[in-house]
Design a protein around this motif. Structure first.
Motif, PDB file in Angstrom:
ATOM      1  N   VAL A  41       0.871  -1.171   0.000  1.00 19.80           N
ATOM      2  CA  VAL A  41       0.000   0.000   0.000  1.00 19.80           C
ATOM      3  C   VAL A  41       0.907   1.220   0.000  1.00 19.80           C
ATOM      4  O   VAL A  41       1.875   1.280   0.766  1.00 19.80           O
ATOM      5  N   VAL A  42       0.615   2.171  -0.894  1.00 18.95           N
ATOM      6  CA  VAL A  42       1.399   3.397  -0.974  1.00 18.95           C
ATOM      7  C   VAL A  42       0.442   4.581  -0.991  1.00 18.95           C
ATOM      8  O   VAL A  42      -0.479   4.626  -1.807  1.00 18.95           O
ATOM      9  N   VAL A  43       0.658   5.530  -0.094  1.00 24.11           N
ATOM     10  CA  VAL A  43      -0.092   6.783  -0.046  1.00 24.11           C
ATOM     11  C   VAL A  43       0.929   7.897  -0.282  1.00 24.11           C
ATOM     12  O   VAL A  43       1.886   8.030   0.478  1.00 24.11           O
ATOM     13  N   GLU A  98      -5.960  -0.152  17.552  1.00 23.38           N
ATOM     14  CA  GLU A  98      -7.287   0.259  17.100  1.00 23.38           C
ATOM     15  C   GLU A  98      -8.062   1.040  18.147  1.00 23.38           C
ATOM     16  O   GLU A  98      -9.096   1.616  17.846  1.00 23.38           O
ATOM     17  N   ASP A  99      -7.571   1.069  19.374  1.00 22.82           N
ATOM     18  CA  ASP A  99      -8.286   1.693  20.477  1.00 22.82           C
ATOM     19  C   ASP A  99      -7.588   2.997  20.874  1.00 22.82           C
ATOM     20  O   ASP A  99      -6.434   2.989  21.317  1.00 22.82           O
ATOM     21  N   TRP A 138      -5.079  11.613   8.160  1.00 20.37           N
ATOM     22  CA  TRP A 138      -4.996  10.198   7.797  1.00 20.37           C
ATOM     23  C   TRP A 138      -5.255   9.246   8.962  1.00 20.37           C
ATOM     24  O   TRP A 138      -5.276   8.036   8.772  1.00 20.37           O
ATOM     25  N   ALA A 139      -5.443   9.768  10.176  1.00 14.94           N
ATOM     26  CA  ALA A 139      -5.651   8.895  11.330  1.00 14.94           C
ATOM     27  C   ALA A 139      -6.384   9.647  12.435  1.00 14.94           C
ATOM     28  O   ALA A 139      -6.177  10.846  12.610  1.00 14.94           O
ATOM     29  N   THR A 167      -6.174   2.896  10.829  1.00 10.52           N
ATOM     30  CA  THR A 167      -7.398   2.894  10.038  1.00 10.52           C
ATOM     31  C   THR A 167      -7.046   2.407   8.648  1.00 10.52           C
ATOM     32  O   THR A 167      -5.943   2.658   8.158  1.00 10.52           O
ATOM     33  N   PRO A 168      -7.944   1.696   7.987  1.00  9.01           N
ATOM     34  CA  PRO A 168      -7.634   1.247   6.637  1.00  9.01           C
ATOM     35  C   PRO A 168      -7.561   2.426   5.664  1.00  9.01           C
ATOM     36  O   PRO A 168      -8.293   3.414   5.820  1.00  9.01           O
TER      37      PRO A 168
END
Length: 140
Positions: free
Chosen positions: A31-33, A88-89, A115-116, A136-137
């Motif tokens: 995955v690349v952003v 995730e928490d 982004w998060a 987060t996905p």
């Protein structure tokens, strides 16, 4: 709750190539952003650089990488990696941040980012830079 640590490699313009190489070696998905994707372009010539990327394989291999933008200091010998702590928490991540931040230098406070839900960066008293965030996905 689950928390993971991952090696986070830092490059200056070579992160995409490095991730492709690691994927060719270890398999898995990449995955690349880019800075453009995230709306965080500081220098137009770096818009397609990797702001966040990873290779994750089914066998457990996981590496993250990014291209350090030119306004930030970077030397491959001095700042080649971060340790990424993701969960995730938000409460769990915040508690870990509070403990980890004692005696550290905060590079970026733990707070919401585009982004998060939570993202922060600090360098601990031993000189290790940690990236801490709520995972987060990517929906690019």
């Amino acid at each position: 709750m689950a928390v993971t640590t991952t090696t986070h490699l830092n490059f200056r313009g070579a992160a995409r190539e490095a991730l492709a190489f690691y994927q060719s070696v270890f398999g898995g998905r990449t995955v690349v952003v880019t800075y453009q994707d995230a709306g965080n372009v500081q220098n137009e010539s770096e818009a397609d650089w990797v702001m966040w990327g990873e290779v994750v394989a089914d066998d457990g291999f996981h590496v993250m990488a990014y291209d350090v933008p030119s306004p930030l200091a970077w030397d491959q010998g001095d700042n080649p990696f971060f340790v990424s702590v993701r969960g995730e928490d938000a409460d769990e991540i915040s508690a870990l941040w509070q403990k980890l931040s004692h005696g550290s230098t905060v590079v970026r406070p733990l707070e919401a980012a585009p982004w998060a839900p939570l993202y922060g960066m600090l360098t601990d008293r031993f000189g290790v830079t940690w990236v801490v965030d709520v995972a987060t996905p990517y929906r690019g």
